[in-house]
Structures are given as C-alpha cells and as structure tokens.
Scaffold this motif. Structure first.
Motif, PDB file in Angstrom:
ATOM      1  N   LEU A  26       0.853  -1.195   0.000  1.00 54.56           N
ATOM      2  CA  LEU A  26       0.000   0.000   0.000  1.00 54.56           C
ATOM      3  C   LEU A  26       0.882   1.237   0.000  1.00 54.56           C
ATOM      4  CD1 LEU A  26      -2.435  -1.188   2.812  1.00 54.56           C
ATOM      5  CD2 LEU A  26      -2.884  -1.193   0.366  1.00 54.56           C
ATOM      6  N   PRO A  27       1.407   1.648  -1.163  1.00 54.29           N
ATOM      7  CA  PRO A  27       2.373   2.746  -1.195  1.00 54.29           C
ATOM      8  C   PRO A  27       1.780   4.074  -0.743  1.00 54.29           C
ATOM      9  CG  PRO A  27       1.752   2.098  -3.415  1.00 54.29           C
ATOM     10  CD  PRO A  27       1.112   1.125  -2.488  1.00 54.29           C
ATOM     11  N   GLY A  28       2.604   4.856  -0.083  1.00 51.18           N
ATOM     12  CA  GLY A  28       2.219   6.186   0.357  1.00 51.18           C
ATOM     13  C   GLY A  28       3.336   6.859   1.133  1.00 51.18           C
ATOM     14  N   TYR A  29       4.465   6.229   1.299  1.00 48.41           N
ATOM     15  CA  TYR A  29       5.666   6.715   1.978  1.00 48.41           C
ATOM     16  C   TYR A  29       5.554   6.749   3.499  1.00 48.41           C
ATOM     17  CZ  TYR A  29       7.598   8.222  -2.472  1.00 48.41           C
ATOM     18  OH  TYR A  29       8.081   8.271  -3.738  1.00 48.41           O
ATOM     19  N   PHE A  30       4.375   6.593   4.072  1.00 48.73           N
ATOM     20  CA  PHE A  30       4.220   6.752   5.508  1.00 48.73           C
ATOM     21  C   PHE A  30       4.826   5.577   6.272  1.00 48.73           C
ATOM     22  CE2 PHE A  30       1.563   6.601   9.390  1.00 48.73           C
ATOM     23  CZ  PHE A  30       1.978   7.798   9.927  1.00 48.73           C
ATOM     24  N   MET A  31       4.453   4.363   5.913  1.00 47.19           N
ATOM     25  CA  MET A  31       4.951   3.178   6.622  1.00 47.19           C
ATOM     26  C   MET A  31       6.453   2.968   6.407  1.00 47.19           C
ATOM     27  SD  MET A  31       2.734   1.840   8.428  1.00 47.19           S
ATOM     28  CE  MET A  31       1.000   1.702   8.684  1.00 47.19           C
ATOM     29  N   CYS A  82       9.399  10.706   9.990  1.00 44.71           N
ATOM     30  CA  CYS A  82       8.244  11.209   9.228  1.00 44.71           C
ATOM     31  C   CYS A  82       8.375  12.709   8.970  1.00 44.71           C
ATOM     32  CB  CYS A  82       6.945  10.891   9.955  1.00 44.71           C
ATOM     33  SG  CYS A  82       6.509   9.142   9.884  1.00 44.71           S
ATOM     34  N   ALA A  83       8.860  13.450   9.964  1.00 44.40           N
ATOM     35  CA  ALA A  83       9.059  14.897   9.778  1.00 44.40           C
ATOM     36  C   ALA A  83      10.153  15.160   8.752  1.00 44.40           C
ATOM     37  CB  ALA A  83       9.412  15.555  11.109  1.00 44.40           C
ATOM     38  N   ALA A  84      11.215  14.342   8.766  1.00 44.39           N
ATOM     39  CA  ALA A  84      12.276  14.508   7.771  1.00 44.39           C
ATOM     40  C   ALA A  84      11.733  14.290   6.366  1.00 44.39           C
ATOM     41  CB  ALA A  84      13.415  13.528   8.057  1.00 44.39           C
ATOM     42  N   LEU A 137      12.188  15.790   2.271  1.00 41.86           N
ATOM     43  CA  LEU A 137      12.176  15.068   1.001  1.00 41.86           C
ATOM     44  C   LEU A 137      10.936  15.355   0.164  1.00 41.86           C
ATOM     45  CD1 LEU A 137      13.672  13.015  -0.728  1.00 41.86           C
ATOM     46  CD2 LEU A 137      12.455  11.215   0.495  1.00 41.86           C
ATOM     47  N   ARG A 138       9.789  15.411   0.792  1.00 42.48           N
ATOM     48  CA  ARG A 138       8.525  15.582   0.052  1.00 42.48           C
ATOM     49  C   ARG A 138       8.499  16.856  -0.789  1.00 42.48           C
ATOM     50  NH1 ARG A 138       3.308  17.704   1.021  1.00 42.48           N
ATOM     51  NH2 ARG A 138       1.710  16.511  -0.042  1.00 42.48           N
ATOM     52  N   PRO A 139       8.922  18.027  -0.268  1.00 44.95           N
ATOM     53  CA  PRO A 139       8.911  19.225  -1.125  1.00 44.95           C
ATOM     54  C   PRO A 139       9.778  19.077  -2.368  1.00 44.95           C
ATOM     55  CG  PRO A 139       9.160  19.854   1.173  1.00 44.95           C
ATOM     56  CD  PRO A 139       9.270  18.362   1.114  1.00 44.95           C
ATOM     57  N   ARG A 140      10.873  18.345  -2.247  1.00 43.89           N
ATOM     58  CA  ARG A 140      11.735  18.136  -3.421  1.00 43.89           C
ATOM     59  C   ARG A 140      11.065  17.215  -4.432  1.00 43.89           C
ATOM     60  NH1 ARG A 140      17.346  17.262  -0.235  1.00 43.89           N
ATOM     61  NH2 ARG A 140      17.593  19.411   0.414  1.00 43.89           N
ATOM     62  N   LEU A 141      10.330  16.216  -3.946  1.00 41.95           N
ATOM     63  CA  LEU A 141       9.643  15.301  -4.852  1.00 41.95           C
ATOM     64  C   LEU A 141       8.446  15.955  -5.520  1.00 41.95           C
ATOM     65  CD1 LEU A 141       9.654  12.039  -2.706  1.00 41.95           C
ATOM     66  CD2 LEU A 141      11.104  12.572  -4.664  1.00 41.95           C
ATOM     67  N   MET A 142       7.805  16.902  -4.858  1.00 46.37           N
ATOM     68  CA  MET A 142       6.604  17.548  -5.382  1.00 46.37           C
ATOM     69  C   MET A 142       6.928  18.696  -6.328  1.00 46.37           C
ATOM     70  SD  MET A 142       4.331  15.683  -4.069  1.00 46.37           S
ATOM     71  CE  MET A 142       2.815  16.522  -4.359  1.00 46.37           C
ATOM     72  N   ARG A 143       8.168  19.126  -6.364  1.00 43.16           N
ATOM     73  CA  ARG A 143       8.560  20.255  -7.205  1.00 43.16           C
ATOM     74  C   ARG A 143       8.427  19.879  -8.676  1.00 43.16           C
ATOM     75  NH1 ARG A 143      14.512  21.571  -6.717  1.00 43.16           N
ATOM     76  NH2 ARG A 143      13.998  20.679  -4.729  1.00 43.16           N
ATOM     77  N   ASP A 144       7.796  20.747  -9.450  1.00 40.63           N
ATOM     78  CA  ASP A 144       7.660  20.519 -10.889  1.00 40.63           C
ATOM     79  C   ASP A 144       8.923  20.976 -11.593  1.00 40.63           C
ATOM     80  OD1 ASP A 144       5.112  19.531 -10.740  1.00 40.63           O
ATOM     81  OD2 ASP A 144       4.165  21.480 -11.047  1.00 40.63           O
ATOM     82  N   GLU A 145       9.386  20.163 -12.482  1.00 45.07           N
ATOM     83  CA  GLU A 145      10.527  20.538 -13.303  1.00 45.07           C
ATOM     84  C   GLU A 145      10.047  21.480 -14.405  1.00 45.07           C
ATOM     85  OE1 GLU A 145      13.731  19.826 -12.730  1.00 45.07           O
ATOM     86  OE2 GLU A 145      13.049  18.837 -10.910  1.00 45.07           O
ATOM     87  N   PRO A 146      10.876  22.435 -14.831  1.00 44.83           N
ATOM     88  CA  PRO A 146      10.431  23.419 -15.811  1.00 44.83           C
ATOM     89  C   PRO A 146       9.944  22.823 -17.125  1.00 44.83           C
ATOM     90  CG  PRO A 146      12.631  23.943 -14.991  1.00 44.83           C
ATOM     91  CD  PRO A 146      12.225  22.651 -14.380  1.00 44.83           C
ATOM     92  N   GLY A 147      10.535  21.747 -17.610  1.00 40.45           N
ATOM     93  CA  GLY A 147      10.147  21.175 -18.882  1.00 40.45           C
ATOM     94  C   GLY A 147       8.924  20.280 -18.816  1.00 40.45           C
ATOM     95  N   ASP A 148       8.517  19.891 -17.612  1.00 38.80           N
ATOM     96  CA  ASP A 148       7.412  18.961 -17.479  1.00 38.80           C
ATOM     97  C   ASP A 148       6.090  19.533 -17.967  1.00 38.80           C
ATOM     98  OD1 ASP A 148       9.129  17.144 -16.471  1.00 38.80           O
ATOM     99  OD2 ASP A 148       8.483  17.329 -14.393  1.00 38.80           O
TER     100      ASP A 148
END
Length: 148
Positions: A24-29, A66-68, A73-84
């Motif tokens: 059950l993916p979601g990064y929490f566990m 979880c806070a880390a 990490l989460r803000p870096r993963l959610m960032r949109d790349e300019p070409g996307d």
C-alpha cells in the motif's frame, strides 16, 4: 524473552512495516519502518534498555523520520521541473524559436521547416526563405511573425 534478542523483533517489525509500504504505497509506513530498524540498532548497541525506553526511542525516531520526509524530502519530490509542463505539447515548446519558411505565407497560411519536418504556420504574408519566430500555437499551427 531475552533482552539480547529484542533487536531482532525491531528488525522484523521494520521489515513488516516496509512490506506494508510496498503493498500500500504512500511513503508513511516506510519511514516508520526505518525508525523501527534504527530502534533495533539502538537496542543492539544498548541491550540493557528497558522495553519502555525502547518504545520511547521508537516513537521519537518515527516522528523524526516522518518529519524529515514531510519537510525535507517531500517538497523536493513535489517540485515541478520546468520542462514537465510542456512535455506533450510540442507546439508550445517551439514558442520563441526561429525557423525558415519553405513555402510562402499566402492569405495567412504557409509552411516552415522545423527540424526534419514541415509545420503549418500562420502569420502575415511572407516570401519563401524568410526567418520567422514562433509567437504562439493554434492547435497544430504555429503562429509566427518576422524574426528581428
């Protein structure tokens, strides 16, 4: 149960939590599983730590991991790349580019050589060989003006 074997239980708990994350993916566990694994290492290093102390270490590590993830990490993963944003919008990728007309623009329509293909262009009437700049897109037609 012996105190020495408790670190194995923490590692088993870590594997179970990470397996739940895989199912059950979601990064929490995942992050709680990492905290359980680190708790197992702490218990291995300090086998005399009582069960309540181990639970406190686990809870603190779970919150920290979880806070880390959430703040690091989460803000870096959610960032949109300019070409996307233009990934599947080929016409819009051409805005600002310059091309040569291979067919004159007559009555607002012509063709320009873009790479190894020809694209329909729309703009003011211009002769063959004129350098044009793409200023917009209308469907599959490039809107052009004379390049300056």
């Amino acid at each position: 149960m012996e105190q020495i074997a408790l670190h194995y239980l923490w590692w088993i708990l870590a594997l179970v939590l990470i397996a739940i994350e895989v199912i059950l993916p979601g990064y929490f566990m995942l992050w709680i599983g990492i905290a359980a694994g680190i708790t197992g290492v702490v218990v291995l290093a300090a086998p005399e730590l009582p069960l309540l102390g181990q639970a406190v270490v686990f809870v603190v590590l779970a919150f920290l991991s979880c806070a880390a993830y959430w703040y690091g990490l989460r803000p870096r993963l959610m960032r949109d790349e300019p070409g996307d944003a233009l990934l599947n919008r080929r016409g819009e990728q051409k805005i600002g580019q310059r091309y040569v007309l291979v067919e004159p623009i007559v009555h607002g329509r012509g063709k320009a050589k873009v790479g190894d293909s020809l694209w329909l262009v729309s703009g003011p009437d211009l002769p063959v060989g004129t350098m044009v700049e793409v200023v917009g897109v209308d469907g599959t037609t490039l809107l052009v003006k004379v390049a300056e």
